[in-house]
Structure formats: C-alpha cells, structure tokens
Design a protein around this motif. Structure first.
Motif, mmCIF file in Angstrom:
data_model
loop_
_atom_site.group_PDB
_atom_site.id
_atom_site.type_symbol
_atom_site.label_atom_id
_atom_site.label_comp_id
_atom_site.label_asym_id
_atom_site.label_seq_id
_atom_site.Cartn_x
_atom_site.Cartn_y
_atom_site.Cartn_z
ATOM 1 N N TYR A 49 0.818 -1.212 0.000
ATOM 2 C CA TYR A 49 0.000 0.000 0.000
ATOM 3 C C TYR A 49 0.853 1.264 0.000
ATOM 4 C CZ TYR A 49 -3.920 -3.037 0.295
ATOM 5 O OH TYR A 49 -4.840 -4.008 -0.029
ATOM 6 N N SER A 50 2.117 1.110 -0.355
ATOM 7 C CA SER A 50 2.965 2.289 -0.525
ATOM 8 C C SER A 50 2.486 3.090 -1.723
ATOM 9 C CB SER A 50 4.416 1.876 -0.734
ATOM 10 O OG SER A 50 4.575 1.232 -1.988
ATOM 11 N N THR A 76 3.424 14.473 1.960
ATOM 12 C CA THR A 76 3.272 13.701 3.196
ATOM 13 C C THR A 76 4.359 14.033 4.198
ATOM 14 O OG1 THR A 76 2.226 11.911 1.954
ATOM 15 C CG2 THR A 76 3.122 11.364 4.124
ATOM 16 N N ARG A 77 5.592 14.087 3.751
ATOM 17 C CA ARG A 77 6.714 14.374 4.657
ATOM 18 C C ARG A 77 6.531 15.710 5.353
ATOM 19 N NH1 ARG A 77 11.785 16.896 4.310
ATOM 20 N NH2 ARG A 77 13.445 15.866 5.535
ATOM 21 N N ASP A 78 6.022 16.701 4.635
ATOM 22 C CA ASP A 78 5.815 18.019 5.235
ATOM 23 C C ASP A 78 4.699 17.998 6.268
ATOM 24 O OD1 ASP A 78 7.538 20.118 3.543
ATOM 25 O OD2 ASP A 78 6.798 18.575 2.198
ATOM 26 N N VAL A 79 3.672 17.183 6.030
ATOM 27 C CA VAL A 79 2.595 17.081 7.016
ATOM 28 C C VAL A 79 3.143 16.562 8.339
ATOM 29 C CG1 VAL A 79 0.424 15.918 7.590
ATOM 30 C CG2 VAL A 79 0.808 16.752 5.263
ATOM 31 N N ILE A 88 -3.392 4.578 11.593
ATOM 32 C CA ILE A 88 -2.115 3.854 11.575
ATOM 33 C C ILE A 88 -1.942 2.938 12.788
ATOM 34 C CG2 ILE A 88 -1.038 5.691 10.237
ATOM 35 C CD1 ILE A 88 0.437 6.593 12.724
ATOM 36 N N GLN A 89 -2.897 2.964 13.718
ATOM 37 C CA GLN A 89 -2.768 2.111 14.893
ATOM 38 C C GLN A 89 -2.826 0.643 14.485
ATOM 39 O OE1 GLN A 89 -1.960 3.475 17.908
ATOM 40 N NE2 GLN A 89 -1.913 5.334 16.633
ATOM 41 N N ARG A 98 -1.095 3.518 7.050
ATOM 42 C CA ARG A 98 0.067 2.939 7.724
ATOM 43 C C ARG A 98 1.303 3.042 6.842
ATOM 44 N NH1 ARG A 98 -4.031 -1.651 9.409
ATOM 45 N NH2 ARG A 98 -4.643 -0.891 11.483
ATOM 46 N N ALA A 99 1.112 2.805 5.549
ATOM 47 C CA ALA A 99 2.229 2.951 4.619
ATOM 48 C C ALA A 99 2.734 4.390 4.596
ATOM 49 C CB ALA A 99 1.806 2.512 3.219
ATOM 50 N N ALA A 100 1.799 5.351 4.649
ATOM 51 C CA ALA A 100 2.193 6.761 4.607
ATOM 52 C C ALA A 100 3.069 7.141 5.789
ATOM 53 C CB ALA A 100 0.951 7.639 4.563
ATOM 54 N N ALA A 101 2.847 6.486 6.923
ATOM 55 C CA ALA A 101 3.601 6.820 8.136
ATOM 56 C C ALA A 101 4.881 6.001 8.274
ATOM 57 C CB ALA A 101 2.717 6.601 9.364
ATOM 58 N N THR A 102 5.151 5.108 7.331
ATOM 59 C CA THR A 102 6.319 4.230 7.443
ATOM 60 C C THR A 102 7.087 4.208 6.122
ATOM 61 O OG1 THR A 102 4.858 2.331 6.948
ATOM 62 C CG2 THR A 102 5.351 2.794 9.274
#
Length: 290
Positions: free
Chosen positions: A78-79, A133-136, A155-156, A213-217
């Motif tokens: 899901y990247s 995303t990185r800026d958020v 993302i939990q 979850r992919a967005a945060a990892t």
C-alpha cells in the motif's frame, strides 16, 4: 447513473486488478481519487473533461471495486510507490506512455510519487488539497493533530481502527464528508451511497488503513531517500481556502520546495474541491492542462 458515455474496465496492472471508467477521445488524462471515496468523486467534472481528453478514472488499489491485496509488516503493498506503479501500468494497458495526472487527497500523493518515480510518464500534475506527506508529519502540532486525527488513528496496529470503524462505517464516512467540507449540500446522495457500498466492506476498511500505515512508514522512507528528486513537470496546486490545508500552509511555497514549475490557487470551499466547487475546479484544470 454517473459517467454517461464511459466504459467500465477491469485491468490487471502491477499484479493487481484495477477497476476503472474510461471515456472521451483526446490526450490521456488520469484522475485519482482520495479517502474515503472512489473514482465516483469525479462525477461532477469527468464528462466535461472527456470532451477534450481521454479520461481514465480508476479506483486505487484497496479502494472501491479494485482489488485489496494482502499487506505485509512494512505495508509495502500500500505504498504510494506501489499505487503509482499500478496506474502507470493501467495507462500503458491503454497505450498511453505519457499522460497528465490530477489527484485529490490520497490520489494526489500517488500522483506526487508517480512524478518522482516515472518522470518520463507524467506530463503535468495537478494536486488537490494536499502538501507532501513528509511536510505534514514534519509540521505536526496540536492544530494539525486535531484536524488530521485520522492520520494517527488509522495507523494504529492490531486491528484497532478496523474494529472501531467497522462498528458503524456509515457514521464514520458521513462524518468525514461533513467535517472536511464547508459547502452545504455539496454531495450527491447517489455518490455517497456508492462510497458507502464500497467502504462498508471490511476488506476496504482494512486496506485503507494500510494506505495510511504505509504513509507513516515506508512512504516516509521513500521520501527521505528521494529528497534530492524534484517534480520536473508543471505542477498545479489547488486547495480549499476554507479548509485546513489552505489555512495551515502557504501551499504553493511548500510545493516549490519539491517541484520546479509550480502554480496554484485557492478555491472558496473545504477539502472536497470537485464536489464543493466543481465549476471553479474544472475551470482551473482546463486552464492548466494541455
């Protein structure tokens, strides 16, 4: 009901079955939707864009009627890299090696990654109501955490958001539409019913959590590794002036840190530009697209 004159297709792309609508005749244009919606969000403007372009409106993997592949402990399926590769393959399936992209919300993040990974494919990119995303994550504060609480909820691990959303998915989806919009009665109830038909499925709830979850990892890993890369094609940033993105960020300035040729404009609406301000969004896109 929606998309008159469009054909429905199911394309196996990057190993994943992608459901989409295709209509029009002209230069290829890819429209990518956001959370928690489907390709149906483009219904207010797709038919008119198809007067000038070959318009392709897919459901992202994990969303709508597209496949929901199994994930892994790194959330790599899901990247945004995987989602972008899907859509490059979709366009190649129809014989389009170079095309323009318009993305809203999650779809805009897929478009951003596509422009970095496949710069030879993306001729122009329009991003609707996002900054990268990185800026958020790097600008997170109390105001952002309040407005973007879902970024940290979804993302939990261990099925927590899936269980809680699954208890009443209709309430959750309608609450998102209400909270993030600013124009009363912006949503066609028939479109909302389509969003609900797809979103109620446990597989969709899980897959869309995996997207976040992919967005945060892994997405952040890719972003950090590619900080030297810039979007080379012309980029249009549109945002809702009454929504969080427009009030929190100098949107064009943020994008100029990531792209070489940036223009932008705010519209008098919230997050859902296409449904809240269809005429203004269409005019801005038509002025930008080739």
């Amino acid at each position: 009901m929606f998309f008159p004159g469009f054909d429905t297709h199911r394309v196996t792309a990057n190993g994943t079955d992608i459901h989409l609508r295709k209509g029009g005749d002209g230069p290829p244009l890819l429209l990518l939707h956001g959370y928690p919606q489907t390709h149906v969000m483009w219904h207010p403007i797709a038919e008119r864009l198809a007067e000038r372009y070959t318009v392709i409106c897919p459901d992202l993997r994990g969303y709508g009627d597209s496949a929901k592949p199994a994930s892994d402990d790194r959330h790599a399926p899901y990247s945004k890299r995987a989602m972008a590769a899907d859509q490059v393959a979709v366009m190649a399936h129809f014989g389009f090696d170079r095309f323009q992209v318009v993305g809203h919300d999650r779809g805009a993040r897929v478009g951003h990654r596509m422009a970095l990974d496949h710069p030879d494919r993306v001729a122009r990119l329009a991003v609707l109501d996002i900054v990268p995303t990185r800026d958020v994550f790097r600008t997170a504060d109390q105001a952002l955490a309040t407005a973007y609480y879902h970024w940290f909820f979804l993302i939990q691990s261990d099925g927590l958001p899936e269980h809680m959303i699954g208890l009443d998915p209709e309430y959750y989806l309608r609450d998102k539409l209400r909270r993030w919009s600013r124009v009363p009665d912006a949503f066609d109830e028939r479109a909302v019913q389509e969003y609900l038909r797809c979103f109620r499925a446990p597989a969709t709830i899980h897959a869309t959590c995996e997207d976040y979850r992919a967005a945060a990892t892994i997405d952040l890993e890719h972003d950090e590794a590619d900080l030297h890369l810039r979007v080379q094609c012309p980029l249009l940033a549109l945002w809702g002036e009454l929504g969080f993105v427009g009030q929190m960020y100098d949107v064009p300035a943020v994008w100029r840190e990531r792209a070489d040729h940036v223009t932008g404009d705010g519209l008098a609406c919230g997050h859902f530009l296409v449904e809240e301000a269809p005429e203004e969004t269409l005019a801005a896109l038509q002025a930008f697209l080739d």
